[in-house]
Design a protein around this motif. Structure first.
Motif, PDB file in Angstrom:
ATOM      1  N   SER A  80       2.321  -5.478   7.925  1.00  0.00           N
ATOM      2  CA  SER A  80       1.569  -5.971   6.843  1.00  0.00           C
ATOM      3  C   SER A  80       2.553  -6.534   5.870  1.00  0.00           C
ATOM      4  CB  SER A  80       0.656  -4.885   6.095  1.00  0.00           C
ATOM      5  OG  SER A  80      -0.287  -4.590   6.798  1.00  0.00           O
ATOM      6  N   ILE A 186      -5.046 -11.482   7.926  1.00  0.00           N
ATOM      7  CA  ILE A 186      -6.245 -10.568   7.960  1.00  0.00           C
ATOM      8  C   ILE A 186      -6.419  -9.450   9.124  1.00  0.00           C
ATOM      9  CG2 ILE A 186      -8.999 -10.648   8.255  1.00  0.00           C
ATOM     10  CD1 ILE A 186      -8.726 -13.638   6.971  1.00  0.00           C
ATOM     11  N   ILE A 187      -6.057  -9.989  10.228  1.00  0.00           N
ATOM     12  CA  ILE A 187      -5.940  -8.781  11.278  1.00  0.00           C
ATOM     13  C   ILE A 187      -5.112  -7.677  11.087  1.00  0.00           C
ATOM     14  CG2 ILE A 187      -5.561  -8.787  13.841  1.00  0.00           C
ATOM     15  CD1 ILE A 187      -6.288 -11.425  14.107  1.00  0.00           C
ATOM     16  N   GLN A 189      -3.672  -6.871   8.235  1.00  0.00           N
ATOM     17  CA  GLN A 189      -4.090  -6.134   6.946  1.00  0.00           C
ATOM     18  C   GLN A 189      -5.308  -5.111   7.203  1.00  0.00           C
ATOM     19  OE1 GLN A 189      -2.653  -5.899   4.177  1.00  0.00           O
ATOM     20  NE2 GLN A 189      -0.960  -7.526   4.241  1.00  0.00           N
ATOM     21  N   ALA A 190      -6.315  -5.558   7.931  1.00  0.00           N
ATOM     22  CA  ALA A 190      -7.475  -4.815   8.419  1.00  0.00           C
ATOM     23  C   ALA A 190      -7.304  -3.692   9.384  1.00  0.00           C
ATOM     24  CB  ALA A 190      -8.636  -5.924   8.890  1.00  0.00           C
ATOM     25  N   PHE A 191      -6.443  -4.108  10.380  1.00  0.00           N
ATOM     26  CA  PHE A 191      -6.289  -3.123  11.751  1.00  0.00           C
ATOM     27  C   PHE A 191      -5.955  -1.548  11.144  1.00  0.00           C
ATOM     28  CE2 PHE A 191      -4.194  -1.171  15.069  1.00  0.00           C
ATOM     29  CZ  PHE A 191      -5.008  -1.342  16.087  1.00  0.00           C
ATOM     30  N   PRO A 193      -6.281   0.356   8.161  1.00  0.00           N
ATOM     31  CA  PRO A 193      -7.159   1.146   7.672  1.00  0.00           C
ATOM     32  C   PRO A 193      -8.004   1.414   8.661  1.00  0.00           C
ATOM     33  CG  PRO A 193      -7.020  -0.772   6.603  1.00  0.00           C
ATOM     34  CD  PRO A 193      -6.212  -0.874   7.690  1.00  0.00           C
ATOM     35  N   ILE A 194      -8.746   0.484   9.511  1.00  0.00           N
ATOM     36  CA  ILE A 194     -10.011   0.708  10.245  1.00  0.00           C
ATOM     37  C   ILE A 194      -9.643   1.640  11.119  1.00  0.00           C
ATOM     38  CG2 ILE A 194     -11.476  -0.512  11.969  1.00  0.00           C
ATOM     39  CD1 ILE A 194     -11.267  -2.919  10.066  1.00  0.00           C
ATOM     40  N   TYR A 195      -8.486   1.262  11.808  1.00  0.00           N
ATOM     41  CA  TYR A 195      -8.006   2.185  13.105  1.00  0.00           C
ATOM     42  C   TYR A 195      -7.869   3.597  12.797  1.00  0.00           C
ATOM     43  CZ  TYR A 195      -4.459   3.665  16.530  1.00  0.00           C
ATOM     44  OH  TYR A 195      -3.897   4.323  17.532  1.00  0.00           O
TER      45      TYR A 195
END
Length: 247
Positions: A80, A186-187, A189-191, A193-195
């Motif tokens: 990130s 976006i990918i 940054q989002a991966f 916390p979601i993962y």
């Protein structure tokens, strides 16, 4: 592919020029990991160790989650921090166009720059995982139950998670190189916390996976392979025109 090594060294040097940003990002990584580990120790590990007969399976679970988090945080925050700024700077300064004017191929640029972002994250993730393993064991486990260790926890933390982030880094830089860096960011940054959230919730609240089993390691390797398939599909989008004209 002989030009990849110079690309890696040059980009790693450029990525670490802004020492203030690096200190902030890596400092944030350490703080998040320390807070997460402290939470698990206070709420879960300490109460379990205070029992007459601590449940070793639970201790392995808690240790596994801490090591998993250490590896994922080191690799994820590094991606990130370096990925987006690297792509934005290179496209705005015309670095990609300059490289394309040389004998260096576009795929060499893609792989080299992806590795330049991945390698520092790999080093950070491996160090954090190793430090977490040693610190948690010798401060909490060794005095009461001995050294807690599972080979599959180690394989997941030291190999499977880095493999996921190597594949993800290829995908993120591929999207940033042939499209808009914002979409790639976006990918990236989002991966994380979601993962991280999904895996921790599954490990704590369900019996689908055992963090110390080969099935959990295999599931993470399977995720890496799924990302590789996406990379293979998207790599056909690579062209000099898209790399130069996309912002």
């Amino acid at each position: 592919m002989k030009n990849i090594s110079p690309i890696i060294t040059t980009n790693m040097r450029n990525n670490f020029r802004s020492k203030t940003v690096i200190i902030i990002w890596y400092g944030t990584t350490l703080l998040i990991l320390a807070a997460l580990a402290a939470l698990f120790i206070i709420l879960l590990i300490a109460p379990e160790l205070n029992k007459v007969s601590p449940d070793m399976a639970k201790l392995e679970l808690y240790l596994g989650i801490i090591l998993f988090s250490a590896s994922a945080l080191g690799l994820g925050i590094n991606l990130s921090a370096l990925g987006f700024t690297s792509m934005i700077k290179e496209k705005s300064r015309g670095n990609i166009q300059s490289l394309l004017a040389t004998p260096v191929g576009l795929k060499e640029i893609w792989i080299g720059k992806s590795l330049a972002i991945f390698i520092p994250g790999l080093i950070l993730g491996e160090l954090l995982t190793l430090i977490s393993l040693i610190v948690v064991n010798y401060i909490y486990f060794v005095p009461k139950v001995g050294f807690v260790f599972s080979p599959w926890i180690a394989v997941t933390g030291f190999f499977a998670i880095p493999l996921i982030y190597f594949c993800l880094g290829l995908l993120v830089y591929l999207i940033g190189l042939t499209g808009k860096p914002v979409n790639a960011n976006i990918i990236a940054q989002a991966f994380l916390p979601i993962y991280l959230n999904i895996i921790i919730q599954i490990l704590i609240h369900t019996t689908i996976f055992d963090v110390s089993s080969w099935t959990f390691t295999l599931a993470n390797i399977g995720l890496a392979l799924a990302i590789v398939i996406i990379v293979i599909i998207f790599q056909f989008r690579i062209s000099k025109e898209k790399a130069v004209l996309s912002y």
